[in-house]
Design a protein around this motif. Structure first.
Motif, PDB file in Angstrom:
ATOM      1  N   PHE A   1       0.832  -1.200   0.000  1.00 35.23           N
ATOM      2  CA  PHE A   1       0.000   0.000   0.000  1.00 35.23           C
ATOM      3  C   PHE A   1       0.871   1.257   0.000  1.00 35.23           C
ATOM      4  CE2 PHE A   1      -2.419  -3.327   2.175  1.00 35.23           C
ATOM      5  CZ  PHE A   1      -3.544  -3.381   1.359  1.00 35.23           C
ATOM      6  N   HIS A   2       0.484   2.215  -0.823  1.00 34.98           N
ATOM      7  CA  HIS A   2       1.259   3.442  -0.950  1.00 34.98           C
ATOM      8  C   HIS A   2       0.347   4.657  -0.776  1.00 34.98           C
ATOM      9  CE1 HIS A   2       4.434   0.913  -2.567  1.00 34.98           C
ATOM     10  NE2 HIS A   2       3.583   0.458  -3.487  1.00 34.98           N
ATOM     11  N   ILE A   3       0.843   5.637  -0.070  1.00 36.02           N
ATOM     12  CA  ILE A   3       0.155   6.923   0.049  1.00 36.02           C
ATOM     13  C   ILE A   3       0.959   7.939  -0.760  1.00 36.02           C
ATOM     14  CG2 ILE A   3      -0.582   8.786   1.582  1.00 36.02           C
ATOM     15  CD1 ILE A   3      -0.878   6.724   3.794  1.00 36.02           C
ATOM     16  N   HIS A   4       0.340   8.458  -1.809  1.00 35.44           N
ATOM     17  CA  HIS A   4       1.010   9.414  -2.683  1.00 35.44           C
ATOM     18  C   HIS A   4       0.751  10.843  -2.219  1.00 35.44           C
ATOM     19  CE1 HIS A   4       0.971   5.831  -5.207  1.00 35.44           C
ATOM     20  NE2 HIS A   4       1.862   6.395  -5.995  1.00 35.44           N
ATOM     21  N   TRP A   5       1.700  11.707  -2.502  1.00 39.40           N
ATOM     22  CA  TRP A   5       1.528  13.129  -2.221  1.00 39.40           C
ATOM     23  C   TRP A   5       0.257  13.647  -2.902  1.00 39.40           C
ATOM     24  CZ3 TRP A   5       3.861  15.972   1.304  1.00 39.40           C
ATOM     25  CH2 TRP A   5       5.125  15.610   1.766  1.00 39.40           C
ATOM     26  N   TYR A   6       0.042  13.217  -4.148  1.00 39.45           N
ATOM     27  CA  TYR A   6      -1.120  13.695  -4.897  1.00 39.45           C
ATOM     28  C   TYR A   6      -2.415  13.331  -4.178  1.00 39.45           C
ATOM     29  CZ  TYR A   6      -4.110  14.802  -8.887  1.00 39.45           C
ATOM     30  OH  TYR A   6      -5.074  15.349  -9.696  1.00 39.45           O
ATOM     31  N   GLY A   7      -2.505  12.081  -3.719  1.00 37.71           N
ATOM     32  CA  GLY A   7      -3.702  11.640  -3.022  1.00 37.71           C
ATOM     33  C   GLY A   7      -3.933  12.410  -1.729  1.00 37.71           C
ATOM     34  N   LEU A   8      -2.844  12.661  -0.998  1.00 40.47           N
ATOM     35  CA  LEU A   8      -2.951  13.418   0.249  1.00 40.47           C
ATOM     36  C   LEU A   8      -3.433  14.838  -0.012  1.00 40.47           C
ATOM     37  CD1 LEU A   8      -2.403  13.513   3.328  1.00 40.47           C
ATOM     38  CD2 LEU A   8      -0.099  14.325   2.770  1.00 40.47           C
ATOM     39  N   LEU A   9      -2.878  15.482  -1.031  1.00 42.38           N
ATOM     40  CA  LEU A   9      -3.264  16.853  -1.360  1.00 42.38           C
ATOM     41  C   LEU A   9      -4.691  16.904  -1.909  1.00 42.38           C
ATOM     42  CD1 LEU A   9       0.129  17.953  -2.909  1.00 42.38           C
ATOM     43  CD2 LEU A   9      -0.929  18.970  -0.894  1.00 42.38           C
ATOM     44  N   PHE A  10      -5.081  15.889  -2.669  1.00 43.79           N
ATOM     45  CA  PHE A  10      -6.452  15.816  -3.183  1.00 43.79           C
ATOM     46  C   PHE A  10      -7.441  15.703  -2.027  1.00 43.79           C
ATOM     47  CE2 PHE A  10     -10.130  14.188  -5.423  1.00 43.79           C
ATOM     48  CZ  PHE A  10     -10.041  14.758  -6.682  1.00 43.79           C
ATOM     49  N   ALA A  11      -7.108  14.862  -1.050  1.00 46.26           N
ATOM     50  CA  ALA A  11      -7.977  14.707   0.118  1.00 46.26           C
ATOM     51  C   ALA A  11      -8.045  16.011   0.913  1.00 46.26           C
ATOM     52  CB  ALA A  11      -7.466  13.574   1.005  1.00 46.26           C
ATOM     53  N   ALA A  12      -6.900  16.691   1.046  1.00 44.84           N
ATOM     54  CA  ALA A  12      -6.877  17.973   1.759  1.00 44.84           C
ATOM     55  C   ALA A  12      -7.754  19.001   1.052  1.00 44.84           C
ATOM     56  CB  ALA A  12      -5.443  18.488   1.864  1.00 44.84           C
ATOM     57  N   ALA A  13      -7.754  18.970  -0.281  1.00 50.20           N
ATOM     58  CA  ALA A  13      -8.578  19.896  -1.054  1.00 50.20           C
ATOM     59  C   ALA A  13     -10.060  19.646  -0.793  1.00 50.20           C
ATOM     60  CB  ALA A  13      -8.277  19.736  -2.543  1.00 50.20           C
ATOM     61  N   ILE A  14     -10.459  18.372  -0.764  1.00 44.08           N
ATOM     62  CA  ILE A  14     -11.860  18.020  -0.536  1.00 44.08           C
ATOM     63  C   ILE A  14     -12.303  18.431   0.872  1.00 44.08           C
ATOM     64  CG2 ILE A  14     -13.470  16.091  -0.281  1.00 44.08           C
ATOM     65  CD1 ILE A  14     -11.861  14.654  -2.475  1.00 44.08           C
ATOM     66  N   LEU A  15     -11.495  18.094   1.874  1.00 40.89           N
ATOM     67  CA  LEU A  15     -11.864  18.392   3.257  1.00 40.89           C
ATOM     68  C   LEU A  15     -11.907  19.890   3.525  1.00 40.89           C
ATOM     69  CD1 LEU A  15      -9.838  15.596   5.099  1.00 40.89           C
ATOM     70  CD2 LEU A  15     -12.306  15.673   4.661  1.00 40.89           C
ATOM     71  N   SER A  16     -10.952  20.635   2.969  1.00 43.58           N
ATOM     72  CA  SER A  16     -10.953  22.087   3.170  1.00 43.58           C
ATOM     73  C   SER A  16     -12.153  22.731   2.487  1.00 43.58           C
ATOM     74  CB  SER A  16      -9.646  22.705   2.645  1.00 43.58           C
ATOM     75  OG  SER A  16      -9.499  22.492   1.248  1.00 43.58           O
ATOM     76  N   GLY A  17     -12.537  22.216   1.320  1.00 47.01           N
ATOM     77  CA  GLY A  17     -13.708  22.733   0.625  1.00 47.01           C
ATOM     78  C   GLY A  17     -14.984  22.473   1.406  1.00 47.01           C
ATOM     79  N   LEU A  18     -15.102  21.282   1.971  1.00 46.99           N
ATOM     80  CA  LEU A  18     -16.287  20.950   2.762  1.00 46.99           C
ATOM     81  C   LEU A  18     -16.374  21.830   3.999  1.00 46.99           C
ATOM     82  CD1 LEU A  18     -18.738  19.168   3.260  1.00 46.99           C
ATOM     83  CD2 LEU A  18     -17.214  17.490   4.348  1.00 46.99           C
ATOM     84  N   GLU A  19     -15.249  22.043   4.662  1.00 49.13           N
ATOM     85  CA  GLU A  19     -15.239  22.891   5.860  1.00 49.13           C
ATOM     86  C   GLU A  19     -15.595  24.331   5.517  1.00 49.13           C
ATOM     87  OE1 GLU A  19     -15.160  24.108   9.665  1.00 49.13           O
ATOM     88  OE2 GLU A  19     -15.117  22.031   8.940  1.00 49.13           O
ATOM     89  N   PHE A  20     -15.091  24.820   4.380  1.00 48.25           N
ATOM     90  CA  PHE A  20     -15.408  26.189   3.960  1.00 48.25           C
ATOM     91  C   PHE A  20     -16.906  26.339   3.729  1.00 48.25           C
ATOM     92  CE2 PHE A  20     -16.047  29.659   1.056  1.00 48.25           C
ATOM     93  CZ  PHE A  20     -15.123  30.617   1.458  1.00 48.25           C
ATOM     94  N   MET A  21     -17.520  25.369   3.046  1.00 50.57           N
ATOM     95  CA  MET A  21     -18.943  25.461   2.743  1.00 50.57           C
ATOM     96  C   MET A  21     -19.790  25.340   4.007  1.00 50.57           C
ATOM     97  SD  MET A  21     -19.329  26.294  -0.329  1.00 50.57           S
ATOM     98  CE  MET A  21     -21.114  26.104  -0.399  1.00 50.57           C
ATOM     99  N   LYS A  22     -19.336  24.575   4.984  1.00 55.73           N
ATOM    100  CA  LYS A  22     -20.070  24.498   6.251  1.00 55.73           C
ATOM    101  C   LYS A  22     -20.095  25.864   6.934  1.00 55.73           C
ATOM    102  CE  LYS A  22     -19.462  19.597   7.373  1.00 55.73           C
ATOM    103  NZ  LYS A  22     -18.862  18.617   8.303  1.00 55.73           N
ATOM    104  N   ARG A  23     -18.983  26.581   6.855  1.00 56.05           N
ATOM    105  CA  ARG A  23     -18.933  27.925   7.443  1.00 56.05           C
ATOM    106  C   ARG A  23     -19.856  28.884   6.696  1.00 56.05           C
ATOM    107  NH1 ARG A  23     -12.666  29.146   9.343  1.00 56.05           N
ATOM    108  NH2 ARG A  23     -12.371  27.209  10.535  1.00 56.05           N
TER     109      ARG A  23
END
Length: 257
Positions: A18-40
């Motif tokens: 199993f590998h965790i790529h930088w791209y996947g981590l940054l993609f997940a960060a983008a999704i979570l930050s977007g969701l948090e912004f919209m909740k605000r």
């Protein structure tokens, strides 16, 4: 001249197979930050948050499907027509932002109809974290040494050692940091004027700013399409023009509302 050499492993960490790529981590960060912004946003404007998670799932599905199909159709149609099963091999790379944009608009339109939400109201706010999403994605491209710029001798050129030994424009950074600036601009306008914003204005401004950047950066970016359009513009530039026209149209329409 001594150029900066970029030779980062795209894999952040490995656990056996199993590998965790930088791209996947940054993609997940983008999704979570977007969701948090919209909740605000929902809390600030007193909106019911019950449908937000479902709408965000609509958005992610639309982005992934649209971006993948956009890449297959716009950038390498001959290959994917000959190997149709490869369309599903998202892990091999190949996502087009223009296709992702169309995909998310269609998906959210369907979601807004289901949950009885004003589509323009939602999109006007969602484009703000979308600009931040673009920043994270381009940083992921940078970590992967992909979406390369053309060879150059400018002092800030970067050698992507995993690709070749040529100093190149860091096109990913040009786009990424431009999107980050656009995020701050849209956030500032929203916070100052969210009570009096005309419908469609932020959406239109987002399209104009984002695709102006995309159009300009394409001049120093290696062309991604495996075929020639017979004109001096790249596929990315040609696809940006309709979005620019739509953006200007929305701004004019919003001012007349």
């Amino acid at each position: 001249m001594n150029y900066f050499v970029w030779d980062i492993n795209p894999v952040l960490v490995s656990f056996g197979p199993f590998h965790i790529h930088w791209y996947g981590l940054l993609f997940a960060a983008a999704i979570l930050s977007g969701l948090e912004f919209m909740k605000r946003v929902y809390r600030l404007e007193g909106k019911d948050e019950s449908s937000l998670d479902a709408l965000f799932i609509y958005a992610i599905i639309g982005i992934v499907i649209g971006a993948r199909l956009g890449h297959c159709i716009f950038y390498d149609p001959d290959y994917y027509l000959a190997h149709p099963m490869k369309i599903f091999a998202v892990w091999e790379g190949g996502l087009a932002s223009h296709g992702g944009g169309l995909g998310v608009l269609i998906a959210l339109y369907l979601g807004c109809k289901k949950y009885k939400i004003n589509f323009i109201w939602l999109i006007d706010r969602l484009v703000i974290p979308t600009a931040l999403f673009g920043f994270f994605v381009r940083m992921g491209n940078f970590m992967n040494s992909e979406i390369l710029g053309k060879p150059t001798d400018v002092p800030w050129a970067i050698i992507f050692a995993r690709v070749d030994s040529l100093p190149r424009h860091p096109a990913q950074l040009y786009e990424g940091f431009s999107y980050l600036i656009i995020f701050f601009i849209l956030t500032y306008i929203y916070k100052k004027q969210y009570k009096t914003l005309k419908p469609g204005f932020l959406f239109g401004l987002f399209l104009v700013l984002i695709f102006t950047v995309r159009f300009l950066v394409e001049f120093v970016k290696v062309r991604q399409a495996d075929f020639s359009l017979g004109i001096d513009l790249s596929m990315g530039q040609v696809l940006s023009i309709p979005f620019l026209i739509l953006g200007f149209g929305l701004i004019i329409w919003s001012r007349k509302k």
